[in-house]
Design a protein around this motif. Structure first.
Motif, PDB file in Angstrom:
ATOM      1  N   SER A  42      -6.193   7.622   8.355  1.00  0.00           N
ATOM      2  CA  SER A  42      -5.798   7.843   6.966  1.00  0.00           C
ATOM      3  C   SER A  42      -7.022   7.821   6.055  1.00  0.00           C
ATOM      4  O   SER A  42      -7.175   8.676   5.171  1.00  0.00           O
ATOM      5  CB  SER A  42      -4.788   6.777   6.538  1.00  0.00           C
ATOM      6  OG  SER A  42      -4.407   6.955   5.194  1.00  0.00           O
ATOM      7  N   THR A  43      -7.910   6.840   6.263  1.00  0.00           N
ATOM      8  CA  THR A  43      -9.150   6.771   5.494  1.00  0.00           C
ATOM      9  C   THR A  43      -9.968   8.038   5.675  1.00  0.00           C
ATOM     10  O   THR A  43     -10.538   8.576   4.718  1.00  0.00           O
ATOM     11  CB  THR A  43      -9.974   5.545   5.920  1.00  0.00           C
ATOM     12  OG1 THR A  43      -9.212   4.357   5.676  1.00  0.00           O
ATOM     13  CG2 THR A  43     -11.284   5.460   5.161  1.00  0.00           C
ATOM     14  N   SER A  83       1.158  13.155   7.627  1.00  0.00           N
ATOM     15  CA  SER A  83       1.818  13.489   8.894  1.00  0.00           C
ATOM     16  C   SER A  83       1.097  12.948  10.109  1.00  0.00           C
ATOM     17  O   SER A  83       1.732  12.492  11.069  1.00  0.00           O
ATOM     18  CB  SER A  83       1.956  15.013   9.010  1.00  0.00           C
ATOM     19  OG  SER A  83       0.685  15.636   8.981  1.00  0.00           O
ATOM     20  N   MET A  84      -0.236  12.956  10.090  1.00  0.00           N
ATOM     21  CA  MET A  84      -0.997  12.467  11.242  1.00  0.00           C
ATOM     22  C   MET A  84      -1.214  10.959  11.188  1.00  0.00           C
ATOM     23  O   MET A  84      -0.885  10.233  12.120  1.00  0.00           O
ATOM     24  CB  MET A  84      -2.373  13.152  11.294  1.00  0.00           C
ATOM     25  CG  MET A  84      -2.371  14.600  11.644  1.00  0.00           C
ATOM     26  SD  MET A  84      -4.096  15.148  11.814  1.00  0.00           S
ATOM     27  CE  MET A  84      -3.845  16.925  11.883  1.00  0.00           C
ATOM     28  N   ALA A  85      -1.791  10.515  10.082  1.00  0.00           N
ATOM     29  CA  ALA A  85      -2.257   9.130  10.015  1.00  0.00           C
ATOM     30  C   ALA A  85      -1.144   8.145   9.666  1.00  0.00           C
ATOM     31  O   ALA A  85      -0.873   7.200  10.405  1.00  0.00           O
ATOM     32  CB  ALA A  85      -3.384   9.037   8.991  1.00  0.00           C
ATOM     33  N   PHE A  86      -0.492   8.364   8.526  1.00  0.00           N
ATOM     34  CA  PHE A  86       0.530   7.410   8.090  1.00  0.00           C
ATOM     35  C   PHE A  86       1.689   7.335   9.080  1.00  0.00           C
ATOM     36  O   PHE A  86       2.160   6.241   9.412  1.00  0.00           O
ATOM     37  CB  PHE A  86       1.045   7.802   6.704  1.00  0.00           C
ATOM     38  CG  PHE A  86       2.191   6.956   6.243  1.00  0.00           C
ATOM     39  CD1 PHE A  86       2.000   5.634   5.879  1.00  0.00           C
ATOM     40  CD2 PHE A  86       3.477   7.474   6.186  1.00  0.00           C
ATOM     41  CE1 PHE A  86       3.065   4.848   5.470  1.00  0.00           C
ATOM     42  CE2 PHE A  86       4.542   6.697   5.770  1.00  0.00           C
ATOM     43  CZ  PHE A  86       4.332   5.377   5.413  1.00  0.00           C
ATOM     44  N   MET A  87       2.156   8.469   9.565  1.00  0.00           N
ATOM     45  CA  MET A  87       3.271   8.457  10.509  1.00  0.00           C
ATOM     46  C   MET A  87       2.885   7.794  11.827  1.00  0.00           C
ATOM     47  O   MET A  87       3.697   7.100  12.447  1.00  0.00           O
ATOM     48  CB  MET A  87       3.763   9.889  10.755  1.00  0.00           C
ATOM     49  CG  MET A  87       4.428  10.525   9.548  1.00  0.00           C
ATOM     50  SD  MET A  87       5.854   9.565   8.962  1.00  0.00           S
ATOM     51  CE  MET A  87       6.342  10.530   7.530  1.00  0.00           C
ATOM     52  N   LEU A 140       3.914   0.563  14.205  1.00  0.00           N
ATOM     53  CA  LEU A 140       3.921  -0.738  13.530  1.00  0.00           C
ATOM     54  C   LEU A 140       5.090  -1.602  13.990  1.00  0.00           C
ATOM     55  O   LEU A 140       4.939  -2.822  14.155  1.00  0.00           O
ATOM     56  CB  LEU A 140       3.983  -0.536  12.001  1.00  0.00           C
ATOM     57  CG  LEU A 140       3.879  -1.805  11.154  1.00  0.00           C
ATOM     58  CD1 LEU A 140       2.534  -2.483  11.362  1.00  0.00           C
ATOM     59  CD2 LEU A 140       4.075  -1.465   9.674  1.00  0.00           C
ATOM     60  N   GLY A 141       6.259  -0.997  14.198  1.00  0.00           N
ATOM     61  CA  GLY A 141       7.417  -1.770  14.641  1.00  0.00           C
ATOM     62  C   GLY A 141       7.183  -2.432  15.984  1.00  0.00           C
ATOM     63  O   GLY A 141       7.568  -3.590  16.196  1.00  0.00           O
ATOM     64  N   ILE A 142       6.547  -1.713  16.914  1.00  0.00           N
ATOM     65  CA  ILE A 142       6.236  -2.313  18.217  1.00  0.00           C
ATOM     66  C   ILE A 142       5.238  -3.447  18.043  1.00  0.00           C
ATOM     67  O   ILE A 142       5.373  -4.518  18.664  1.00  0.00           O
ATOM     68  CB  ILE A 142       5.677  -1.241  19.177  1.00  0.00           C
ATOM     69  CG1 ILE A 142       6.696  -0.131  19.389  1.00  0.00           C
ATOM     70  CG2 ILE A 142       5.292  -1.869  20.519  1.00  0.00           C
ATOM     71  CD1 ILE A 142       6.178   1.017  20.222  1.00  0.00           C
ATOM     72  N   MET A 143       4.232  -3.234  17.182  1.00  0.00           N
ATOM     73  CA  MET A 143       3.227  -4.273  16.986  1.00  0.00           C
ATOM     74  C   MET A 143       3.827  -5.554  16.403  1.00  0.00           C
ATOM     75  O   MET A 143       3.460  -6.665  16.777  1.00  0.00           O
ATOM     76  CB  MET A 143       2.126  -3.760  16.061  1.00  0.00           C
ATOM     77  CG  MET A 143       0.902  -4.668  15.995  1.00  0.00           C
ATOM     78  SD  MET A 143      -0.304  -4.172  14.747  1.00  0.00           S
ATOM     79  CE  MET A 143       0.363  -4.990  13.283  1.00  0.00           C
ATOM     80  N   GLY A 161       0.814  -1.207   0.000  1.00  0.00           N
ATOM     81  CA  GLY A 161       0.000   0.000   0.000  1.00  0.00           C
ATOM     82  C   GLY A 161       0.851   1.263   0.000  1.00  0.00           C
ATOM     83  O   GLY A 161       0.561   2.223  -0.716  1.00  0.00           O
ATOM     84  N   VAL A 162       1.918   1.263   0.786  1.00  0.00           N
ATOM     85  CA  VAL A 162       2.815   2.415   0.828  1.00  0.00           C
ATOM     86  C   VAL A 162       3.510   2.582  -0.524  1.00  0.00           C
ATOM     87  O   VAL A 162       3.584   3.697  -1.076  1.00  0.00           O
ATOM     88  CB  VAL A 162       3.858   2.257   1.950  1.00  0.00           C
ATOM     89  CG1 VAL A 162       4.917   3.351   1.864  1.00  0.00           C
ATOM     90  CG2 VAL A 162       3.180   2.281   3.312  1.00  0.00           C
TER      91      VAL A 162
END
Length: 480
Positions: free
Chosen positions: A143-144, A104-108, A114-117, A69-70
């Motif tokens: 993001s949506t 800046s808000m959603a994707f970041m 994500l790394g912690i998850m 997706g990215v």
């Protein structure tokens, strides 16, 4: 083949290609993130290993979708500067800032947690890891929200005025809260969730048809079925509300959705077109199967119309959509899939109430499981069809009623656009096949039910309930 020399048409084709391909991936990540929140929440509460193993297994498919997706989303946004520079200059003060909020808000936010998850299971306490999963899901759905805010504004511009061809913001919040925004965000939210539920249910059904990890996937199947009981009817209801808004704010789009060429006065009845062959050349439907007095029931749940409906002929050729057949059938595909998924949910609930979905019997429900397997890709088709209706039906406007698409394209040589379009088509085809390959490897390999519970999750004096294993499965050497 005249379109090969038309720069505007080629730029539209390129944006359509990148948008359709990109849409495949966030549809699953936004919905599956909520499922991960559910199963990990159940693990944090009960400490049952099967919930932990569900979170670990499904997160593999999540991160695969996230990565693609990215990769596919960035080129799509760059086109606003390359292929649609006049559009960006005209609306950038609002539209550009909204896309900036999304990044800046959603994707970041999503990427930051994500790394912690993914890698923090043995490094942070369960509640901290669960918080990270929640933040990933929140970021994905935020993001949506921002994307739908931007697109809804294109449909129903508000909060300012166009001065000398450039949008000047007068009320930022009014622009965000434009008339289409709320229903659009909700419709897309439930679309991604519904698609994800039926993908997870379809994959679970595949395992049970193969009689692999039946008890394990019977659990995920019933979790998504329980969620689908609420999601499928809500999605249909919101879809109807969205159609009512289209009728009020974009009557030309509604006329295209119904292939309605003539005006229909208030107080009259109208047949609903089930199947037709619309023709722009003759401004009529060459072939048509109608449901008598059906249009009133579709729009207002009664036979007579309380408000008039404008036909396509009431607009000039220049001011109305041209791809009538595409809009007409995309709308019917989207709606038909929505009702089909609701029907599958109802049949599944009946079987659940009959006691047919217990681990020992669910694998024998072959037709039901095949139905879920067949339904797995249908949500994607419905979402893509919905976006076709939404964006192609908005034409010939980029910003509805304000800016024409033909005037918003960059002045680029057609040959250069054709070359980049071809390159995107080849690259995305490779990415699509590669993604399916890695997804199939994850699915074929299956969950690792021997994966140990993280030491940070173990409490002194508390025994962890062992995970269920398949009957007649030989124990590993370590278990022996």
């Amino acid at each position: 083949m005249e379109f090969l020399s038309d720069a505007v048409v080629l730029s539209r084709m390129q944006f359509a290609l990148t948008a359709i391909f990109h849409m495949l991936w966030p549809v699953l990540t936004t919905g599956m993130a909520i499922y991960l929140v559910i199963v990990e929440g159940l693990w944090v509460k009960t400490r049952k290993p099967e919930y932990y193993h569900h979170a670990r297994f499904w997160s593999k498919l999540y991160v695969l979708n996230f990565g693609i997706g990215v990769a596919s989303g960035l080129p799509m946004e760059f086109q606003f500067g390359t292929n649609w520079a006049p559009f960006s200059e005209a609306v950038g003060d609002f539209f550009g800032s909204i896309l900036g909020f999304e990044a800046s808000m959603a994707f970041m936010l999503e990427a930051g947690f994500l790394g912690i998850m993914l890698f923090g299971w043995s490094r942070v306490p369960p509640i901290v890891h669960y918080l990270a999963t929640i933040m990933v899901a929140f970021g994905a759905n935020l993001s949506t929200f921002w994307i739908l805010v931007a697109n809804s504004w294109l449909q129903t511009p508000a909060g300012g005025d166009f001065i000398n061809g450039k949008f000047v913001v007068a009320d930022y919040f009014q622009a965000i809260l434009n008339p289409f925004m709320v229903n659009s965000v909700l419709h897309m939210f439930f679309a991604t969730l519904e698609t994800s539920l039926f993908v997870i249910g379809g994959i679970s059904a595949w395992y049970m048809l193969k009689r692999r990890h039946t008890a394990f996937f019977a659990m995920s199947f019933k979790i998504v079925l329980a969620a689908a009981i609420a999601v499928t009817p809500i999605q249909i209801a919101i879809g109807h509300l969205s159609a009512e808004q289209v009728r009020h704010y974009q009557p030309s789009k509604l006329a295209a959705m119904e292939a309605q060429w003539e005006d229909i006065p208030a107080g009259s009845t109208a047949d609903w077109s089930l199947v037709s062959l619309p023709s722009n050349k003759t401004e009529s439907n060459r072939f048509e199967i109608k449901v008598p007095q059906g249009l009133g029931y579709v729009l207002e749940f009664k036979s007579t119309l309380s408000e008039p409906i404008r036909g396509l002929k009431s607009w000039s050729q220049r001011d109305r959509p041209h791809a009538i057949g595409l809009i007409y059938y995309a709308f019917r595909i989207m709606s038909g899939i929505g009702f089909a998924l609701a029907g599958l949910m109802l049949v599944s609930v009946v079987q659940w109430l009959r006691g047919k979905l217990v681990a020992g019997a669910i694998a024998d429900q072959k037709w039901l499981l095949r139905g879920w397997l067949f339904a797995a890709p249908l949500g994607y088709i419905a979402v893509e069809s919905g976006w076709i209706v939404r964006c192609v039906g908005r034409q010939p406007w980029t910003v509805y009623g304000e800016l024409r698409t033909a005037d918003m394209a960059s002045n680029l040589p057609a040959g250069e656009i054709l070359a980049s379009l071809t390159g995107f088509a080849v690259l995305y085809s490779v990415l699509f096949v590669t993604t399916l390959y890695f997804a199939s490897r994850i699915i074929v390999k299956g969950p690792n039910l021997e994966l140990p519970i993280p030491a940070v999750a173990l409490k002194p004096g508390v025994e962890i309930e062992p995970a269920d294993h398949e009957p007649n499965r030989r124990p590993t050497e370590a278990q022996q």
